[in-house]
Design a protein around this motif. Structure first.
Motif, PDB file in Angstrom:
ATOM      1  N   ASN A 169       0.725  -1.236   0.143  1.00 25.50           N
ATOM      2  CA  ASN A 169       0.222  -0.148  -0.018  1.00 25.50           C
ATOM      3  C   ASN A 169       0.807   1.185   0.108  1.00 25.50           C
ATOM      4  OD1 ASN A 169      -2.025   1.884   0.112  1.00 25.50           O
ATOM      5  ND2 ASN A 169      -2.622   1.486   2.263  1.00 25.50           N
ATOM      6  N   LEU A 170       1.037   2.067  -1.078  1.00 22.99           N
ATOM      7  CA  LEU A 170       1.746   3.113  -1.398  1.00 22.99           C
ATOM      8  C   LEU A 170       0.839   4.529  -1.501  1.00 22.99           C
ATOM      9  CD1 LEU A 170       4.354   1.265  -3.459  1.00 22.99           C
ATOM     10  CD2 LEU A 170       5.053   2.517  -1.510  1.00 22.99           C
ATOM     11  N   ASP A 171      -0.506   4.402  -0.979  1.00 22.55           N
ATOM     12  CA  ASP A 171      -1.352   5.205  -0.953  1.00 22.55           C
ATOM     13  C   ASP A 171      -0.691   6.684  -0.509  1.00 22.55           C
ATOM     14  OD1 ASP A 171      -3.441   7.234  -1.104  1.00 22.55           O
ATOM     15  OD2 ASP A 171      -4.816   5.663  -0.086  1.00 22.55           O
ATOM     16  N   GLY A 172      -0.699   7.695  -1.266  1.00 27.48           N
ATOM     17  CA  GLY A 172      -0.065   8.865  -0.860  1.00 27.48           C
ATOM     18  C   GLY A 172       1.356   8.946  -0.674  1.00 27.48           C
ATOM     19  N   ALA A 173       2.352   8.001  -0.999  1.00 24.49           N
ATOM     20  CA  ALA A 173       3.648   7.931  -0.518  1.00 24.49           C
ATOM     21  C   ALA A 173       4.334   8.791  -1.654  1.00 24.49           C
ATOM     22  CB  ALA A 173       4.007   6.463  -0.669  1.00 24.49           C
ATOM     23  N   VAL A 174       5.336   9.266  -1.187  1.00 23.81           N
ATOM     24  CA  VAL A 174       6.440  10.109  -1.862  1.00 23.81           C
ATOM     25  C   VAL A 174       7.525   9.361  -2.707  1.00 23.81           C
ATOM     26  CG1 VAL A 174       7.754  12.232  -1.929  1.00 23.81           C
ATOM     27  CG2 VAL A 174       5.790  12.319  -0.749  1.00 23.81           C
ATOM     28  N   LEU A 175       7.500   9.063  -3.597  1.00 22.47           N
ATOM     29  CA  LEU A 175       8.554   8.173  -4.185  1.00 22.47           C
ATOM     30  C   LEU A 175       9.465   8.998  -5.443  1.00 22.47           C
ATOM     31  CD1 LEU A 175       6.342   5.350  -4.895  1.00 22.47           C
ATOM     32  CD2 LEU A 175       8.377   4.989  -3.695  1.00 22.47           C
ATOM     33  N   THR A 176       9.330  10.423  -5.236  1.00 22.40           N
ATOM     34  CA  THR A 176      10.223  11.406  -6.220  1.00 22.40           C
ATOM     35  C   THR A 176      11.646  10.991  -6.017  1.00 22.40           C
ATOM     36  OG1 THR A 176      10.148  12.909  -4.355  1.00 22.40           O
ATOM     37  CG2 THR A 176       8.621  13.446  -6.064  1.00 22.40           C
ATOM     38  N   ARG A 177      11.994  10.733  -7.453  1.00 23.83           N
ATOM     39  CA  ARG A 177      13.698  10.461  -7.582  1.00 23.83           C
ATOM     40  C   ARG A 177      14.007   9.139  -6.975  1.00 23.83           C
ATOM     41  NH1 ARG A 177      16.300  15.679  -5.154  1.00 23.83           N
ATOM     42  NH2 ARG A 177      14.859  15.249  -3.161  1.00 23.83           N
ATOM     43  N   ALA A 178      13.140   8.442  -6.564  1.00 25.55           N
ATOM     44  CA  ALA A 178      13.428   6.936  -6.115  1.00 25.55           C
ATOM     45  C   ALA A 178      13.854   6.319  -7.084  1.00 25.55           C
ATOM     46  CB  ALA A 178      12.362   6.289  -5.468  1.00 25.55           C
ATOM     47  N   VAL A 179      14.892   5.356  -6.890  1.00 26.19           N
ATOM     48  CA  VAL A 179      15.129   4.116  -8.185  1.00 26.19           C
ATOM     49  C   VAL A 179      14.664   2.888  -7.742  1.00 26.19           C
ATOM     50  CG1 VAL A 179      17.183   3.260  -9.022  1.00 26.19           C
ATOM     51  CG2 VAL A 179      17.504   5.501  -8.307  1.00 26.19           C
ATOM     52  N   ALA A 188       0.162  -3.708  -6.407  1.00 26.97           N
ATOM     53  CA  ALA A 188       0.414  -2.281  -5.319  1.00 26.97           C
ATOM     54  C   ALA A 188      -0.776  -1.393  -5.647  1.00 26.97           C
ATOM     55  CB  ALA A 188       1.880  -2.021  -5.373  1.00 26.97           C
ATOM     56  N   ASN A 189      -0.745  -0.610  -4.572  1.00 31.13           N
ATOM     57  CA  ASN A 189      -1.611   0.519  -4.546  1.00 31.13           C
ATOM     58  C   ASN A 189      -0.953   1.866  -4.528  1.00 31.13           C
ATOM     59  OD1 ASN A 189      -3.764   2.533  -4.445  1.00 31.13           O
ATOM     60  ND2 ASN A 189      -3.987   2.211  -2.099  1.00 31.13           N
ATOM     61  N   LEU A 190      -1.019   2.579  -5.738  1.00 36.91           N
ATOM     62  CA  LEU A 190      -0.291   3.816  -6.102  1.00 36.91           C
ATOM     63  C   LEU A 190      -1.277   5.049  -5.955  1.00 36.91           C
ATOM     64  CD1 LEU A 190       2.261   2.769  -8.572  1.00 36.91           C
ATOM     65  CD2 LEU A 190       2.729   3.365  -6.287  1.00 36.91           C
ATOM     66  N   ASP A 191      -2.397   4.721  -5.325  1.00 33.96           N
ATOM     67  CA  ASP A 191      -3.394   5.760  -5.378  1.00 33.96           C
ATOM     68  C   ASP A 191      -3.155   7.279  -4.807  1.00 33.96           C
ATOM     69  OD1 ASP A 191      -5.671   7.409  -5.381  1.00 33.96           O
ATOM     70  OD2 ASP A 191      -6.885   6.304  -4.099  1.00 33.96           O
ATOM     71  N   GLY A 192      -2.540   8.190  -5.529  1.00 37.09           N
ATOM     72  CA  GLY A 192      -2.015   9.371  -4.958  1.00 37.09           C
ATOM     73  C   GLY A 192      -0.574   9.346  -4.678  1.00 37.09           C
ATOM     74  N   ALA A 193       0.011   8.416  -5.234  1.00 32.63           N
ATOM     75  CA  ALA A 193       1.474   8.478  -4.985  1.00 32.63           C
ATOM     76  C   ALA A 193       2.243   9.555  -5.994  1.00 32.63           C
ATOM     77  CB  ALA A 193       2.016   7.042  -5.394  1.00 32.63           C
ATOM     78  N   ASP A 194       3.258   9.862  -5.487  1.00 30.96           N
ATOM     79  CA  ASP A 194       3.924  10.866  -6.214  1.00 30.96           C
ATOM     80  C   ASP A 194       5.230  10.294  -6.741  1.00 30.96           C
ATOM     81  OD1 ASP A 194       5.211  13.061  -7.405  1.00 30.96           O
ATOM     82  OD2 ASP A 194       4.971  14.274  -5.862  1.00 30.96           O
ATOM     83  N   LEU A 195       5.373  10.123  -8.210  1.00 32.31           N
ATOM     84  CA  LEU A 195       6.646   8.965  -8.462  1.00 32.31           C
ATOM     85  C   LEU A 195       7.337   9.959  -9.439  1.00 32.31           C
ATOM     86  CD1 LEU A 195       4.059   6.596  -8.921  1.00 32.31           C
ATOM     87  CD2 LEU A 195       6.224   5.523  -8.582  1.00 32.31           C
ATOM     88  N   ARG A 196       7.191  11.304  -9.711  1.00 26.85           N
ATOM     89  CA  ARG A 196       7.807  12.173 -10.435  1.00 26.85           C
ATOM     90  C   ARG A 196       9.381  12.009 -10.301  1.00 26.85           C
ATOM     91  NH1 ARG A 196       4.707  17.774  -9.084  1.00 26.85           N
ATOM     92  NH2 ARG A 196       4.743  16.825  -7.146  1.00 26.85           N
ATOM     93  N   GLY A 197      10.175  12.199 -11.464  1.00 24.75           N
ATOM     94  CA  GLY A 197      11.611  11.823 -11.430  1.00 24.75           C
ATOM     95  C   GLY A 197      11.917  10.563 -11.132  1.00 24.75           C
ATOM     96  N   ALA A 198      10.986   9.509 -10.634  1.00 24.58           N
ATOM     97  CA  ALA A 198      11.603   8.360 -10.425  1.00 24.58           C
ATOM     98  C   ALA A 198      11.993   7.359 -11.532  1.00 24.58           C
ATOM     99  CB  ALA A 198      10.397   7.486  -9.770  1.00 24.58           C
ATOM    100  N   ASN A 199      12.946   6.525 -11.128  1.00 24.06           N
ATOM    101  CA  ASN A 199      13.433   5.685 -12.267  1.00 24.06           C
ATOM    102  C   ASN A 199      12.544   4.281 -12.049  1.00 24.06           C
ATOM    103  OD1 ASN A 199      14.743   3.628 -13.861  1.00 24.06           O
ATOM    104  ND2 ASN A 199      16.891   4.578 -13.358  1.00 24.06           N
TER     105      ASN A 199
END
Length: 256
Positions: A169-179, A188-199
């Motif tokens: 559950n990654l609801d609302g998680a911040v994954l910016t710039r994550a690899v 997985a649940n990515l509802d509202g997750a922020d993946l901008r810049g993630a690889n």
């Protein structure tokens, strides 16, 4: 560490195995290593009450902390490699820069814990609670996070290469710039997750659910819409047979 019985360290190692097995010794991290090398045994810590304990830089490698109460404990820089922390309560614990390589943390509660810059390579975090945990720049290569709750967690810049996060559950998680290269996010649940810049190279996103609040990296945003089908309530499910480069015969999501 090998010791000779005629040396100072050798005599100390022998002293670590006294005729009174109940003898308890408190020692610094350095002496702990010496005594353990000589056969001393740690005091069992499973279920121990260690709330707000100061264990900064502690040598707890391989320690059994199953079910321990570590709420608010300071484990900054501690060596917990191979430690057993299953079902332990680490709510709001300070684990910055800690070494948890290969640790067993299944079902542990790390709600709002500060795990920034720590190393969790190959750790077992299945079904762990990491709600609103601080995981900025944490290294978790090959870790198992199946079914873990990471809702609202901050994983900015985290290294999640080959991490298994099926059903997480990654609801609302911040994954910016994550690899997340080669990670498995099946279901997985990515509802509202922020993946901008993630690889997301080679990431398995089959059956991932997301919503209009989800922020994809610019390079794959359009593709994710093409690969997904609406499931109601402004939410979508990714279709296909594999990673972000897979060909998908599923009908496209209409773009508003």
């Amino acid at each position: 560490m090998k010791t000779h019985p005629d040396t100072v360290l050798g005599r100390l190692a022998v002293a670590a195995r006294p005729p009174r097995p109940w003898l308890r010794i408190q020692a610094s991290n350095w002496w702990t290593r010496v005594l353990l090398a000589g056969g001393a045994r740690r005091r069992p810590l499973g279920g121990a009450d260690l709330r707000t304990a100061n264990l900064t830089g502690g040598y707890l490698r391989g320690a059994d902390l199953t079910g321990a109460d570590l709420r608010g404990a300071n484990l900054d820089g501690a060596d917990l490699r191979g430690a057993r922390l299953g079902a332990a309560d680490l709510t709001r614990a300070d684990l910055r820069g800690a070494y948890l390589t290969g640790a067993y943390v299944r079902g542990a509660d790390l709600t709002r814990a500060d795990v920034r810059t720590s190393n969790l390579d190959d750790a077992d975090l299945r079904d762990a609670y990491l709600t609103r945990a601080h995981l900025t720049r944490t290294v978790m290569r090959g870790a198992d996070l199946d079914g873990a709750d990471l809702s609202g967690a901050n994983l900015d810049g985290a290294v999640l290469t080959r991490t298994v996060m099926r059903g997480a559950n990654l609801d609302g998680a911040v994954l910016t710039r994550a690899v997340l290269r080669g990670a498995n996010l099946d279901g997985a649940n990515l509802d509202g997750a922020d993946l901008r810049g993630a690889n997301l190279d080679g990431v398995n996103l089959v059956n991932v659910t997301w919503s209009e609040r989800t922020r994809w990296p610019d390079a794959v945003a359009a593709l994710m819409r093409e690969r997904s089908v609406p499931i109601g309530g402004g939410r979508y499910r990714v279709q296909g047979s594999g990673n972000t480069e897979a060909e998908v015969p599923a009908p496209p999501v209409p773009v508003a």
